[in-house]
Structure formats: C-alpha cells, structure tokens
Design a protein around this motif. Structure first.
Motif, PDB file in Angstrom:
ATOM      1  N   ASN A  36       0.824  -1.215   0.000  1.00 36.18           N
ATOM      2  CA  ASN A  36       0.000   0.000   0.000  1.00 36.18           C
ATOM      3  C   ASN A  36       0.857   1.263   0.000  1.00 36.18           C
ATOM      4  O   ASN A  36       0.521   2.246  -0.670  1.00 36.18           O
ATOM      5  N   THR A  37       1.955   1.225   0.728  1.00 30.33           N
ATOM      6  CA  THR A  37       2.850   2.382   0.787  1.00 30.33           C
ATOM      7  C   THR A  37       3.476   2.647  -0.572  1.00 30.33           C
ATOM      8  O   THR A  37       3.577   3.795  -1.008  1.00 30.33           O
ATOM      9  N   ARG A  38       3.882   1.595  -1.259  1.00 34.18           N
ATOM     10  CA  ARG A  38       4.432   1.768  -2.609  1.00 34.18           C
ATOM     11  C   ARG A  38       3.393   2.384  -3.546  1.00 34.18           C
ATOM     12  O   ARG A  38       3.693   3.268  -4.327  1.00 34.18           O
ATOM     13  N   GLY A  39       2.174   1.881  -3.464  1.00 34.24           N
ATOM     14  CA  GLY A  39       1.103   2.423  -4.305  1.00 34.24           C
ATOM     15  C   GLY A  39       0.846   3.885  -4.011  1.00 34.24           C
ATOM     16  O   GLY A  39       0.683   4.697  -4.937  1.00 34.24           O
ATOM     17  N   SER A  40       0.822   4.246  -2.741  1.00 36.63           N
ATOM     18  CA  SER A  40       0.613   5.647  -2.365  1.00 36.63           C
ATOM     19  C   SER A  40       1.751   6.528  -2.863  1.00 36.63           C
ATOM     20  O   SER A  40       1.533   7.651  -3.319  1.00 36.63           O
ATOM     21  N   ALA A  41       2.963   6.014  -2.772  1.00 37.12           N
ATOM     22  CA  ALA A  41       4.122   6.779  -3.238  1.00 37.12           C
ATOM     23  C   ALA A  41       4.060   6.992  -4.747  1.00 37.12           C
ATOM     24  O   ALA A  41       4.406   8.071  -5.247  1.00 37.12           O
ATOM     25  N   GLN A  42       3.618   5.981  -5.471  1.00 30.47           N
ATOM     26  CA  GLN A  42       3.481   6.137  -6.925  1.00 30.47           C
ATOM     27  C   GLN A  42       2.442   7.192  -7.257  1.00 30.47           C
ATOM     28  O   GLN A  42       2.652   8.026  -8.142  1.00 30.47           O
ATOM     29  N   ARG A  43       1.328   7.172  -6.526  1.00 27.26           N
ATOM     30  CA  ARG A  43       0.299   8.190  -6.753  1.00 27.26           C
ATOM     31  C   ARG A  43       0.825   9.575  -6.407  1.00 27.26           C
ATOM     32  O   ARG A  43       0.555  10.552  -7.121  1.00 27.26           O
ATOM     33  N   ALA A  44       1.582   9.682  -5.321  1.00 30.11           N
ATOM     34  CA  ALA A  44       2.153  10.972  -4.920  1.00 30.11           C
ATOM     35  C   ALA A  44       3.139  11.473  -5.969  1.00 30.11           C
ATOM     36  O   ALA A  44       3.173  12.667  -6.295  1.00 30.11           O
ATOM     37  N   GLY A  45       3.936  10.566  -6.508  1.00 29.94           N
ATOM     38  CA  GLY A  45       4.883  10.944  -7.566  1.00 29.94           C
ATOM     39  C   GLY A  45       4.159  11.432  -8.806  1.00 29.94           C
ATOM     40  O   GLY A  45       4.551  12.440  -9.419  1.00 29.94           O
ATOM     41  N   GLU A  46       3.106  10.752  -9.187  1.00 29.27           N
ATOM     42  CA  GLU A  46       2.326  11.182 -10.357  1.00 29.27           C
ATOM     43  C   GLU A  46       1.643  12.525 -10.100  1.00 29.27           C
ATOM     44  O   GLU A  46       1.524  13.348 -11.003  1.00 29.27           O
ATOM     45  N   GLU A  47       1.213  12.748  -8.866  1.00 31.30           N
ATOM     46  CA  GLU A  47       0.599  14.036  -8.523  1.00 31.30           C
ATOM     47  C   GLU A  47       1.634  15.160  -8.633  1.00 31.30           C
ATOM     48  O   GLU A  47       1.325  16.253  -9.112  1.00 31.30           O
ATOM     49  N   GLN A  48       2.863  14.880  -8.226  1.00 30.41           N
ATOM     50  CA  GLN A  48       3.929  15.883  -8.365  1.00 30.41           C
ATOM     51  C   GLN A  48       4.186  16.188  -9.841  1.00 30.41           C
ATOM     52  O   GLN A  48       4.388  17.344 -10.222  1.00 30.41           O
ATOM     53  N   ARG A  49       4.166  15.162 -10.662  1.00 31.17           N
ATOM     54  CA  ARG A  49       4.372  15.376 -12.095  1.00 31.17           C
ATOM     55  C   ARG A  49       3.203  16.156 -12.710  1.00 31.17           C
ATOM     56  O   ARG A  49       3.396  16.993 -13.576  1.00 31.17           O
ATOM     57  N   ARG A  50       1.991  15.874 -12.248  1.00 29.67           N
ATOM     58  CA  ARG A  50       0.822  16.613 -12.727  1.00 29.67           C
ATOM     59  C   ARG A  50       0.939  18.086 -12.334  1.00 29.67           C
ATOM     60  O   ARG A  50       0.699  18.985 -13.153  1.00 29.67           O
ATOM     61  N   ASN A  51       1.349  18.340 -11.098  1.00 30.22           N
ATOM     62  CA  ASN A  51       1.540  19.724 -10.646  1.00 30.22           C
ATOM     63  C   ASN A  51       2.616  20.432 -11.464  1.00 30.22           C
ATOM     64  O   ASN A  51       2.496  21.620 -11.770  1.00 30.22           O
ATOM     65  N   LYS A  52       3.650  19.681 -11.816  1.00 27.05           N
ATOM     66  CA  LYS A  52       4.722  20.239 -12.646  1.00 27.05           C
ATOM     67  C   LYS A  52       4.168  20.661 -14.000  1.00 27.05           C
ATOM     68  O   LYS A  52       4.436  21.766 -14.484  1.00 27.05           O
ATOM     69  N   ARG A  53       3.391  19.785 -14.612  1.00 29.21           N
ATOM     70  CA  ARG A  53       2.811  20.115 -15.927  1.00 29.21           C
ATOM     71  C   ARG A  53       1.876  21.312 -15.842  1.00 29.21           C
ATOM     72  O   ARG A  53       1.875  22.174 -16.732  1.00 29.21           O
ATOM     73  N   LEU A  54       1.106  21.398 -14.754  1.00 28.22           N
ATOM     74  CA  LEU A  54       0.213  22.544 -14.576  1.00 28.22           C
ATOM     75  C   LEU A  54       1.015  23.840 -14.426  1.00 28.22           C
ATOM     76  O   LEU A  54       0.636  24.875 -15.003  1.00 28.22           O
ATOM     77  N   ALA A  55       2.093  23.782 -13.647  1.00 25.57           N
ATOM     78  CA  ALA A  55       2.932  24.978 -13.463  1.00 25.57           C
ATOM     79  C   ALA A  55       3.579  25.389 -14.784  1.00 25.57           C
ATOM     80  O   ALA A  55       3.649  26.587 -15.106  1.00 25.57           O
ATOM     81  N   GLN A  56       4.031  24.423 -15.562  1.00 23.03           N
ATOM     82  CA  GLN A  56       4.624  24.748 -16.865  1.00 23.03           C
ATOM     83  C   GLN A  56       3.575  25.341 -17.803  1.00 23.03           C
ATOM     84  O   GLN A  56       3.858  26.296 -18.527  1.00 23.03           O
ATOM     85  N   SER A  57       2.397  24.789 -17.769  1.00 23.62           N
ATOM     86  CA  SER A  57       1.320  25.309 -18.609  1.00 23.62           C
ATOM     87  C   SER A  57       0.987  26.739 -18.212  1.00 23.62           C
ATOM     88  O   SER A  57       0.812  27.616 -19.067  1.00 23.62           O
ATOM     89  N   ARG A  58       0.901  26.987 -16.922  1.00 23.69           N
ATOM     90  CA  ARG A  58       0.617  28.353 -16.431  1.00 23.69           C
ATOM     91  C   ARG A  58       1.732  29.300 -16.842  1.00 23.69           C
ATOM     92  O   ARG A  58       1.459  30.435 -17.274  1.00 23.69           O
ATOM     93  N   LEU A  59       2.969  28.878 -16.727  1.00 24.83           N
ATOM     94  CA  LEU A  59       4.098  29.712 -17.143  1.00 24.83           C
ATOM     95  C   LEU A  59       3.973  30.081 -18.613  1.00 24.83           C
ATOM     96  O   LEU A  59       4.129  31.246 -18.984  1.00 24.83           O
ATOM     97  N   ARG A  60       3.688  29.114 -19.428  1.00 27.93           N
ATOM     98  CA  ARG A  60       3.584  29.372 -20.869  1.00 27.93           C
ATOM     99  C   ARG A  60       2.420  30.301 -21.185  1.00 27.93           C
ATOM    100  O   ARG A  60       2.528  31.177 -22.048  1.00 27.93           O
ATOM    101  N   ALA A  61       1.313  30.110 -20.482  1.00 24.74           N
ATOM    102  CA  ALA A  61       0.148  30.973 -20.714  1.00 24.74           C
ATOM    103  C   ALA A  61       0.445  32.411 -20.298  1.00 24.74           C
ATOM    104  O   ALA A  61       0.121  33.362 -21.039  1.00 24.74           O
ATOM    105  N   VAL A  62       1.072  32.589 -19.168  1.00 22.38           N
ATOM    106  CA  VAL A  62       1.411  33.937 -18.693  1.00 22.38           C
ATOM    107  C   VAL A  62       2.444  34.572 -19.617  1.00 22.38           C
ATOM    108  O   VAL A  62       2.348  35.759 -19.968  1.00 22.38           O
ATOM    109  N   ALA A  63       3.423  33.793 -20.036  1.00 17.96           N
ATOM    110  CA  ALA A  63       4.452  34.315 -20.944  1.00 17.96           C
ATOM    111  C   ALA A  63       3.823  34.729 -22.261  1.00 17.96           C
ATOM    112  O   ALA A  63       4.134  35.822 -22.797  1.00 17.96           O
ATOM    113  N   ALA A  64       2.932  33.932 -22.797  1.00 17.19           N
ATOM    114  CA  ALA A  64       2.283  34.263 -24.070  1.00 17.19           C
ATOM    115  C   ALA A  64       1.399  35.490 -23.914  1.00 17.19           C
ATOM    116  O   ALA A  64       1.371  36.369 -24.797  1.00 17.19           O
TER     117      ALA A  64
END
Length: 142
Positions: A36-64
């Motif tokens: 269960n801990t491994r599964g939770s860690a994988q979900r947490a890692g994917e959530e961090q990657r999702r947040n990264k993509r959102l931040a990059q998208s926001r950066l690009r939108a603001v820059a544009a």
C-alpha cells in the motif's frame, strides 16, 4: 506426574506454535502495508508530475499573454527549473515510499524470525520439562 508433564509440554508446544502463527499474520500485515505504501508513493509521484505540468502550462500561458516568445531565455529557464523541481519532487516521493516499504518488509522478516525463535524455544522448553520429569521419576523410582 507423567500426565502433568505431558500436558505442560503440550501447552508449551502449543504456545510456541501460536507465537509462530501470530508472527506470520503480523508479517502478512507488514507486507500488505508495504504494498500500500508503494502504491501511495506512486500516486504521490504522479501528482507531483501533474503539478509540474500545470505549473509549466501556467508559465507558458502567462508568458504568451505578456507577449514573450516561447524561446525567450527567461521563459525557457523558468520552464527548465519547473521541470527539474517537479521531477525531483516526484522522485523524492517514490524514494520515500520505497524506503518506508522496505522498512515494513524488514519488520515482516523480523516478525517471522521472532516467531520461529519462539517456536524453537518452546520445543526446547518442552523437551527440557520432559527430561527433567523423567529424571525426577528415575530418582524417585529408579
């Protein structure tokens, strides 16, 4: 006296078996928690990657919106920083989960070992009780 010795030895052996059974159950729980801990860690890692993509998208939108080009040095530097930080956080979440899971697996191994030791100790104690009673009978009736 003989019956009492046999009953006592049987109880000692049963206690050892119960200790081993309990340790197996405990080890299974540790292993389930590790999974269960491994599964939770994988979900947490994917959530961090999702947040990264959102931040990059926001950066690009603001820059544009501000008129900056996609190849603007400031934009690309910030984008790279977000990429690195996001990936670092994702990998950190995975690492922390894996370390916690390994700790649980080690605890499972320890529980199994302890159960085996308790079972073996009960066997030795039971044998000692029987031999001791045998010696007493020999002294008394020998």
């Amino acid at each position: 006296m003989v019956a009492g010795t046999v009953i006592s030895a049987g109880g000692t052996l049963a206690a050892g078996q119960a200790a081993e059974d309990a340790s197996k159950f405990e080890a299974a729980q540790y292993r389930r928690n590790a999974s269960n801990t491994r599964g939770s860690a994988q979900r947490a890692g994917e959530e961090q990657r999702r947040n990264k993509r959102l931040a990059q998208s926001r950066l690009r939108a603001v820059a544009a919106a501000s008129g900056a080009s996609a190849s603007d040095k400031t934009t690309t530097d910030l984008d790279a920083s977000i990429e690195q930080e996001g990936e670092y956080r994702a990998l950190s979440a995975l690492y922390e989960g894996e370390e916690a899971a390994r700790g649980m697996e080690d605890a499972a191994k320890g529980a199994l070992y302890e159960g085996k030791v308790r079972k073996r100790a009960s066997q030795i104690k039971a044998a000692g009780g029987i031999l001791g009673s045998g010696g007493s009978l020999l002294d008394k009736y020998g």
